[in-house]
Write a protein that holds these residues in place. Structure first.
Motif, mmCIF file in Angstrom:
data_model
loop_
_atom_site.group_PDB
_atom_site.id
_atom_site.type_symbol
_atom_site.label_atom_id
_atom_site.label_comp_id
_atom_site.label_asym_id
_atom_site.label_seq_id
_atom_site.Cartn_x
_atom_site.Cartn_y
_atom_site.Cartn_z
ATOM 1 N N PHE A 28 0.845 -1.201 0.000
ATOM 2 C CA PHE A 28 0.000 0.000 0.000
ATOM 3 C C PHE A 28 0.879 1.250 0.000
ATOM 4 O O PHE A 28 0.684 2.184 -0.795
ATOM 5 C CB PHE A 28 -0.909 -0.035 1.229
ATOM 6 C CG PHE A 28 -1.638 1.241 1.528
ATOM 7 C CD1 PHE A 28 -2.840 1.532 0.901
ATOM 8 C CD2 PHE A 28 -1.151 2.139 2.470
ATOM 9 C CE1 PHE A 28 -3.518 2.709 1.196
ATOM 10 C CE2 PHE A 28 -1.821 3.313 2.761
ATOM 11 C CZ PHE A 28 -3.017 3.593 2.122
ATOM 12 N N CYS A 29 1.870 1.276 0.877
ATOM 13 C CA CYS A 29 2.772 2.429 0.955
ATOM 14 C C CYS A 29 3.607 2.574 -0.314
ATOM 15 O O CYS A 29 3.841 3.689 -0.795
ATOM 16 C CB CYS A 29 3.682 2.285 2.173
ATOM 17 S SG CYS A 29 2.817 2.340 3.752
ATOM 18 N N SER A 30 4.059 1.457 -0.859
ATOM 19 C CA SER A 30 4.891 1.526 -2.068
ATOM 20 C C SER A 30 4.083 1.987 -3.273
ATOM 21 O O SER A 30 4.602 2.699 -4.134
ATOM 22 C CB SER A 30 5.529 0.164 -2.352
ATOM 23 O OG SER A 30 4.574 -0.790 -2.762
ATOM 24 N N TYR A 31 2.807 1.609 -3.347
ATOM 25 C CA TYR A 31 1.956 2.050 -4.449
ATOM 26 C C TYR A 31 1.740 3.557 -4.403
ATOM 27 O O TYR A 31 1.598 4.206 -5.448
ATOM 28 C CB TYR A 31 0.608 1.328 -4.398
ATOM 29 C CG TYR A 31 0.558 0.064 -5.219
ATOM 30 C CD1 TYR A 31 1.526 -0.927 -5.062
ATOM 31 C CD2 TYR A 31 -0.452 -0.159 -6.149
ATOM 32 C CE1 TYR A 31 1.490 -2.088 -5.799
ATOM 33 C CE2 TYR A 31 -0.495 -1.318 -6.897
ATOM 34 C CZ TYR A 31 0.472 -2.281 -6.722
ATOM 35 O OH TYR A 31 0.437 -3.426 -7.461
ATOM 36 N N ILE A 32 1.691 4.116 -3.191
ATOM 37 C CA ILE A 32 1.537 5.566 -3.072
ATOM 38 C C ILE A 32 2.745 6.266 -3.679
ATOM 39 O O ILE A 32 2.610 7.199 -4.475
ATOM 40 C CB ILE A 32 1.358 5.971 -1.600
ATOM 41 C CG1 ILE A 32 0.002 5.474 -1.085
ATOM 42 C CG2 ILE A 32 1.462 7.487 -1.432
ATOM 43 C CD1 ILE A 32 -0.235 5.744 0.386
ATOM 44 N N PHE A 33 3.953 5.796 -3.315
ATOM 45 C CA PHE A 33 5.141 6.470 -3.841
ATOM 46 C C PHE A 33 5.270 6.266 -5.351
ATOM 47 O O PHE A 33 5.743 7.145 -6.065
ATOM 48 C CB PHE A 33 6.409 5.980 -3.148
ATOM 49 C CG PHE A 33 7.605 6.814 -3.497
ATOM 50 C CD1 PHE A 33 7.875 7.968 -2.793
ATOM 51 C CD2 PHE A 33 8.431 6.478 -4.563
ATOM 52 C CE1 PHE A 33 8.954 8.770 -3.131
ATOM 53 C CE2 PHE A 33 9.512 7.268 -4.913
ATOM 54 C CZ PHE A 33 9.775 8.423 -4.200
ATOM 55 N N MET A 34 4.856 5.114 -5.830
ATOM 56 C CA MET A 34 4.993 4.807 -7.248
ATOM 57 C C MET A 34 4.319 5.872 -8.121
ATOM 58 O O MET A 34 4.812 6.227 -9.191
ATOM 59 C CB MET A 34 4.377 3.432 -7.539
ATOM 60 C CG MET A 34 4.720 2.856 -8.901
ATOM 61 S SD MET A 34 3.888 1.267 -9.181
ATOM 62 C CE MET A 34 4.565 0.287 -7.853
ATOM 63 N N ASP A 35 3.185 6.406 -7.662
ATOM 64 C CA ASP A 35 2.441 7.387 -8.460
ATOM 65 C C ASP A 35 2.346 8.739 -7.771
ATOM 66 O O ASP A 35 1.449 9.524 -8.064
ATOM 67 C CB ASP A 35 1.034 6.854 -8.748
ATOM 68 C CG ASP A 35 1.017 5.799 -9.834
ATOM 69 O OD1 ASP A 35 1.618 6.042 -10.891
ATOM 70 O OD2 ASP A 35 0.421 4.732 -9.627
ATOM 71 N N VAL A 36 3.274 9.036 -6.862
ATOM 72 C CA VAL A 36 3.135 10.245 -6.062
ATOM 73 C C VAL A 36 3.189 11.513 -6.910
ATOM 74 O O VAL A 36 2.616 12.549 -6.540
ATOM 75 C CB VAL A 36 4.204 10.273 -4.947
ATOM 76 C CG1 VAL A 36 5.581 10.600 -5.512
ATOM 77 C CG2 VAL A 36 3.810 11.224 -3.829
ATOM 78 N N MET A 37 3.857 11.474 -8.072
ATOM 79 C CA MET A 37 3.925 12.651 -8.933
ATOM 80 C C MET A 37 2.790 12.709 -9.952
ATOM 81 O O MET A 37 2.589 13.745 -10.587
ATOM 82 C CB MET A 37 5.266 12.699 -9.673
ATOM 83 C CG MET A 37 6.465 13.030 -8.818
ATOM 84 S SD MET A 37 7.904 13.357 -9.858
ATOM 85 C CE MET A 37 9.194 13.447 -8.629
ATOM 86 N N SER A 38 2.061 11.609 -10.115
ATOM 87 C CA SER A 38 1.053 11.547 -11.169
ATOM 88 C C SER A 38 -0.046 12.595 -11.030
ATOM 89 O O SER A 38 -0.387 13.276 -12.005
ATOM 90 C CB SER A 38 0.437 10.144 -11.224
ATOM 91 O OG SER A 38 1.431 9.178 -11.434
ATOM 92 N N PRO A 39 -0.641 12.774 -9.832
ATOM 93 C CA PRO A 39 -1.716 13.765 -9.734
ATOM 94 C C PRO A 39 -1.234 15.214 -9.761
ATOM 95 O O PRO A 39 -2.053 16.125 -9.816
ATOM 96 C CB PRO A 39 -2.374 13.426 -8.384
ATOM 97 C CG PRO A 39 -1.321 12.757 -7.607
ATOM 98 C CD PRO A 39 -0.483 12.009 -8.600
#
Length: 566
Positions: A28-39
């Protein structure tokens, strides 16, 4: 007097589901960082000076070392030789190191330094990789994007290693039990990280008053520290299990490199791997551009910055509503009481409607796309339970590919028709995003539990690693391709930026996404064809992909036959 069979830790439901929760929270935490710049892609473009090609190249760099330096293959061998515990801790540490570099690259501490000048002057030509056209850097790429790409490469090694480790860990704790349900539940919870990222990344980017990309990335770094803690706790649980079974992981049947031949000669394995790369290439790269795609296709009105809908409180309340919707939908799958089950479903639907209304009121593309995993959270356990008890995994993959095609074509051709229609466009976007999330839930519930049916248990880590390696080729290539296609099919924006007739902020929300979306839909078509082929191969070679994971006992089968005859 007969001796009672020993009860191991993974025989206890609370223990194996606790182990699953620890692994899922780390992902869950790693998925957040994976797309942290996307939005905040528009903020990245307007404050850091990255164009679509730079953004896409940096995002694609996550998988570069996994694909071209074959790190994922080595990760699979490490997993098979060293076991789940060691590899989990290693992956957590690697993710944190890479994320920290990524954060430093986008801070003001990097700007104006000798290191920034070095990156500006170097890494503009990489021998061999440039000749092959696969270099993660290029002439004119901003220095911050180059260093960020290096950090993202290291993070990518860790997160993909974590992915195969978590899959192997679930097999270890759930084999012969509710394995598809466990894998589906793990991915459902992990994908809430996508929604969390979409909601909180813009919030943290603006938390200091002045919008900063580094604030959002720092939020992701802190969460990866928590992920490492989750892996440490899992380490002790897993060691306790091995002490009961008197097993040293994989040491009694050592891994040999020649065992990889058993994987590579399996036609079923290759079809599953191709399905994986096509399907995930149409989803994960899309996530990195989805918010910007909505910004370019929907009509938003500016919200009064002093109003509730522009406040941090609204963001927190909306996230709580989202969690209520996800939790109620998820819990309804495990309730044996019909009244309780119906109540949870009603609560989930009401919370989902309230969430969507709040997303519309705050006029945020990130909040709208954050609905992506919510339907998946509700139906993934259902699908996993169905595969466990009824089978039909290959058929589910075919259905998932069909839904994928429909959704991307809707984004490409139907959504732009509602430009100017504030309500209609948002409704179309919400429905399409929910269906896309539902199609995505078919993969973990059906594809990943099928792998143990195709290879021996002792090389399952390497099998997952090979699939992830093939998958990573697509995850490297398509973020880069989407960026290049966007720039090539929007020449008026490129020219406007060059002559100063349009600002970076205006350009970032003016792109036509039709052709990138058509490209992603074509991946769905290829996945559909391979899915149909996989069904034929499964029927011909009896791979067992359409069979349930949990085989009923002879007594259960006799009882079912008797009940049917009655």
């Amino acid at each position: 007097m007969s001796q009672q069979p020993q009860v191991y830790l993974n025989d206890k439901a609370w223990a194996r589901w606790t182990a699953l929760l620890l692994l899922a929270l780390a992902m869950f935490c790693s998925y957040i960082f994976m797309d942290v710049m996307s939005p905040i892609k528009d903020l990245v473009q307007s404050t850091l000076g990255w164009d679509n090609t730079a953004f896409g190249t940096m995002q694609g760099s996550e998988t570069f070392l996994n694909v071209f330096i074959f790190f994922l293959i080595f990760a699979g061998i490490i997993l098979d030789k060293m076991g789940v515990r060691f590899t989990a801790l290693l992956s957590g540490a690697v993710m944190l190191i890479g994320a920290s570099i990524n954060w430093y690259a986008v801070t003001e501490y990097f700007q104006g330094t000798a290191l920034e000048q070095w990156f500006t002057d170097h890494l503009n030509y990489i021998p061999v990789f440039d000749w092959l056209g696969v270099s993660p850097f290029y002439q004119g790429m901003p220095a911050s994007a180059k260093l960020s790409a290096i950090g993202f490469m290291i993070f990518g090694c860790g997160v993909e290693m974590a992915g195969i480790t978590v899959s192997r860990g679930i097999v270890k704790w759930f084999k012969g039990r509710e394995m598809a349900l466990a894998m589906g539940s793990e991915m459902a919870l992990a994908r809430l990280g996508v929604a969390t990222c979409m909601i909180f990344s813009p919030l943290f980017a603006n938390i200091s008053g002045t919008p900063k990309v580094s604030n959002a990335v720092a939020f992701g770094v802190v969460l990866l520290m928590i992920a490492l803690i989750m892996f440490i706790v899992y380490f002790f649980m897993d060691r306790k299990l091995d002490s009961q079974t008197h097993a040293e992981e994989e040491k009694d049947d050592p891994f040999r490199l020649s065992d990889l031949g058993k994987i590579l000669t399996s036609s079923g394995f290759w079809l599953v791997a191709l399905l994986c790369v096509l399907y995930y290439s149409a989803i994960f790269p899309f996530q990195k551009y989805a918010v910007n795609m909505l910004q370019c296709n929907l009509t938003f009105t500016e919200v009064d910055p002093e109003s509730f809908w522009a406040s941090d409180l609204e963001t927190v309340i909306q996230y709580i509503v989202m969690l209520i919707a996800a939790a109620a939908a998820f819990v309804s799958n495990f309730s044996s009481n019909k009244g309780m089950k119906s109540g949870m479903l009603v609560l989930a639907v009401v919370a989902l409607v309230v969430y969507c209304w709040m997303g519309y009121m705050c006029q945020s593309a990130a909040s709208i796309f954050a609905v992506f995993p919510l339907l998946a959270v509700g139906i993934t356990p259902i699908l996993g339970k169905y595969v466990d008890h009824k089978g039909k995994a290959a058929s589910m993959l075919v259905i998932g590919a069909l839904l994928l095609i429909i959704c991307h074509l809707t984004f490409a051709f139907v959504l732009p028709m509602f430009k100017g229609n504030a309500v209609g466009g948002v409704i179309v976007a919400y429905v399409t995003i929910l269906v896309l999330g539902a199609s995505f839930s078919l993969v973990p519930a059906s594809l990943w539990p099928s792998v143990p049916k195709l290879v021996d248990a002792k090389i399952i880590g390497s099998a997952y690693a090979l699939i992830f390696w093939i998958q990573n080729i697509g995850l490297w290539l398509f973020p880069l391709l989407i960026g290049k296609v966007l720039d090539k099919t929007n020449p008026q924006i490129t020219e406007g930026l060059a002559n100063g007739s349009i600002t970076e902020a205006q350009a970032s929300v003016s792109y036509d996404y039709t052709w990138p979306l058509v490209m992603l839909a074509s991946l769905g078509v290829a996945a559909l064809l391979i899915g149909l082929w996989l069904k034929v191969i499964d029927r011909k070679h009896h791979l067992g992909l359409e069979e349930p994971n949990i085989k009923p006992s002879a007594e259960t089968e006799e009882a079912e036959v008797a009940a049917a005859e009655a």
